[in-house]
Write an enzyme that holds these catalytic residues in place. Structure first.
Site, short mmCIF file in Angstrom:
data_model
loop_
_atom_site.label_atom_id
_atom_site.label_comp_id
_atom_site.label_asym_id
_atom_site.label_seq_id
_atom_site.Cartn_x
_atom_site.Cartn_y
_atom_site.Cartn_z
N ASN A 235 0.86 -1.18 0.00
CA ASN A 235 0.00 0.00 0.00
C ASN A 235 0.90 1.23 0.00
OD1 ASN A 235 -2.91 -1.02 0.39
ND2 ASN A 235 -1.67 -2.23 1.83
N GLU A 236 1.14 1.73 -1.18
CA GLU A 236 2.07 2.85 -1.34
C GLU A 236 1.39 4.17 -0.97
OE1 GLU A 236 5.03 2.27 -1.64
OE2 GLU A 236 5.55 0.79 -3.16
N PRO A 237 2.17 5.27 -0.82
CA PRO A 237 1.58 6.58 -0.53
C PRO A 237 0.41 6.87 -1.46
CG PRO A 237 3.95 6.73 -0.44
CD PRO A 237 3.64 5.33 -0.88
#
Ligand code: F6R
Length: 642
Positions: free
Chosen positions: A175-177
């Protein structure tokens, strides 16, 4: 160095935070261990206890699992418990967080492969209980596939326990920025920093997939218990942001702040940026040890922009140090600190002959010392302490360079082929022909053949001799240990073994040094530098009863990335502009590591640039504190054996 006794007493069970002054800035419960091994064992114990509890209740135990370097020791311990203590995984159902896309399960870079290699192949978990996102699903099937993954977790009653690592972007899972609080299992595009961090295992960023399937934030947050592991200095900044910052989609791990049973298990390096560790005087009254005073005063100078000798009572009072001032006045504090720093500076790293050494970092006698410089890879010696190396040789010490690993995986195929082709042109040989063929036909797994690895190691040896000769050393004083733990042909290394330690013991016993220099790099606790440091400690421990060891001092330098904090430095060796240039030329001898090095990281500067900037920065920091101004400085900390 590591206080394992104290670590053993730490309890990792969840406690609500905010009850104590010291955690006033913190929004996530966390525990800090000196030793990430012990911490991993504690986490494995919690998982094992849960599995056994569920067995007692005749229920399944549903685990959410992570890959990456952080959980490796946890899995090792679970496997040990299975083999030695009969811990059964028959009632365990697992859901892995993520998988690259596209990715075949039998590719050695796949998380499928990782999980089987580190855990599943060694325990009795039924194959049908294992769930890992499938990296082979076609793009028109992914939505349905992700929904079904989510549904399966639900059908098993949700996750009892979720193990997490954290990426430098603040990602959990992938879950990236930008990830949303309500996100479920889905396809995402990997952040550039994440791909850079993964590049070494893929032998180059171009081979790192751009997409992945990941459980979502909401999937993870529904777990009844969450434990996040954070090891090493590389994680310190993101750990601080996550624990102390505001909840933000830009740092997805901050979403864990409102989970009611989440614990971060950290090692000392990963916890260094937390306010209670970095600036404890801003949190509560402190016990003012000499170390803490130095740390606080350097910080105070940086905060106020003043030199040490111009700090006033008001500066101390205004910045949370009133209790220190109550013990000692500013004038005394300032003078003592100034002298302490002044005494760390020396142009005589091997000790100054015939001089009073009361206030010098090294002993004056013997005037000519036997010195070992341990270099984890063939180039750390000149990158990290080229100026000091030069002075030691010039000042007549018997300097030995000992390269611990062959460094062979960091040589590109292009370079290896070039050398093999030159060898062929001089004297055609079967060996050279085989190497050229092996490089041109390199297979899927991308592991070099033993012959190619051998050539790559030789290239690094040749470059090392070029550098050590340039520094004025005879070839007999240059040693290559090729420690076996490193020789896997991949980024993943073996654990240190008695064979590694035996080689270290042999060389130290042969040279009987008065000084040892070693890389004290803690940025990545699983990285080669740390393993090489552990090998130094283990060998010194084995030799501690030898008479020569009683007279041997161990100095630690830092690698290409981080430098010691000013307050930690015990020896600072200044360099003239000429020495800076000489060091640069010595680094240039390591041609295979110049220009586009294979494991660049996210810092696009070459090694010589990083080293120069770091050394200049140290000199500037001394100057800003009011000490003499030099072009550059190399810094060392003395390790005291127990
Ligand atoms: C792994 C995963 C990632 C890693 C994170 C840290 O399944 O989802 O979030 O946990 O990138 O990786 P390491 O542990 O290698 O630093």
């Amino acid at each position: 160095m590591k206080n394992t006794l104290q670590d053993a007493k730490i309890d990792i069970s969840h406690k609500p935070i905010g009850q104590f002054e010291e955690t006033r800035f913190e929004k996530i419960h966390n525990v800090i261990f000196q030793d990430s091994n012990i911490a991993s064992i504690k986490v494995a114990e919690e998982i094992a206890n849960l599995i056994k509890k569920r067995q007692g209740q005749k229920r399944k135990c549903v685990l959410g699992l992570a890959t990456g370097s952080s959980p490796i020791r946890v899995y090792e311990e679970l496997v040990r418990m299975h083999k030695e203590e009969g811990l059964s995984f028959k009632n365990v159902v697992t859901f892995n967080l993520d998988e690259y896309l596209p990715m075949e399960p039998n590719n050695i870079q796949s998380y499928f492969y990782f999980m089987h290699e580190h855990l599943f192949n060694h325990v009795d978990i039924p194959e049908e209980n294992i769930h890992i996102p499938d990296g082979t699903v076609s793009s028109d099937e992914t939505t349905a596939y992700c929904l079904s993954y989510e549904r399966k977790i639900k059908e098993h009653g949700g996750l009892d326990f979720q193990l997490l690592g954290i990426g430098r972007t603040g990602h959990i899972g992938f879950n990236e920025p930008g990830s949303h609080l309500n996100s479920g299992t889905r396809v995402i595009t990997l952040d550039h920093i994440t791909r850079v961090d993964a590049a070494p295992s893929f032998l180059g960023i171009d081979n790192v997939p751009r997409k992945a399937i990941t459980m979502g934030i909401s999937t993870v947050k529904k777990a009844k218990r969450i434990v996040l592991l954070g090891w090493g200095q590389n994680k310190a900044d993101i750990i601080k942001k996550t624990i102390e910052g505001e909840i933000s989609s830009q740092v997805p791990a901050t979403y864990l702040q409102d989970h009611d049973n989440c614990t971060f298990v950290l090692d000392t390096s990963a916890g260094t940026e937390l306010t209670r560790n970095k600036t404890p005087w801003l949190v509560d009254a402190c016990t003012w040890t000499d170390e803490l005073k130095s740390k606080a005063m350097v910080w105070l100078c940086e905060t106020t922009g003043k030199t040490i000798l111009s700090l006033t009572d008001k500066d101390y009072n205004d910045n949370g140090m009133a209790d220190l001032l109550a013990q000692e006045d500013a004038y005394n504090l300032n003078i003592k600190m100034f002298n302490k720093l002044q005494h760390t500076i020396t142009g005589w790293p091997g000790g100054k002959p015939n001089a009073d050494d009361t206030n010098r970092p090294e002993r004056a006698t013997p005037a000519q010392k036997r010195v070992i410089i341990f270099s984890p890879h063939p180039d750390d010696d000149v990158i990290s302490m080229g100026g000091t190396f030069d002075r030691l040789v010039e000042q007549g010490h018997d300097v030995h360079i000992v390269y611990q690993t062959s460094g062979n995986i960091a040589v590109s195929d292009v370079d290896a082929r070039k050398y093999a082709e030159i060898a062929m042109q001089i004297t055609p040989s079967n060996e050279a022909e085989k190497i050229i063929k092996s490089i041109t036909e390199k297979n899927e797994t991308r592991i070099d053949s033993p012959e190619v690895r051998n050539l790559k190691g030789k290239i690094r040896r040749g470059e090392s001799y070029a550098a050590t000769r340039y520094m004025g050393l005879n070839d007999e004083n240059v040693h290559f240990l090729d420690l076996p733990f490193y020789e896997t042909g991949t980024i993943k290394k073996k654990n240190l073994s008695s064979d590694d330690i035996a080689l270290m013991v042999e060389i130290i016993s042969k040279i009987k040094p008065h000084q040892i220099y070693a890389a004290g790099d803690l940025a990545d606790p699983h990285g080669t530098h740390k393993v090489c440091l552990d090998a130094v400690f283990a060998a010194c421990e084995e030799l501690k009863k030898e008479a020569f060891m009683k007279d041997c001092w161990l100095w630690l330098y830092r690698g290409a990335w981080h430098e010691w904090d000013i307050n930690e430095i015990e020896m600072a060796v200044p360099m003239s502009p000429g020495q800076v240039l000489k060091k640069r030329n010595a680094i240039f001898c390591h041609q295979s590591q110049k220009d586009g090095v294979m494991f660049q990281g996210d810092d696009s500067r070459e090694f010589w640039m990083r080293a120069e900037e770091r050394n200049r920065d140290t000199a500037n920091k001394y100057k800003a504190l009011g000490l003499s101004s030099y072009a550059a400085m190399e810094a060392f900390v003395r390790h005291k054996f127990n």
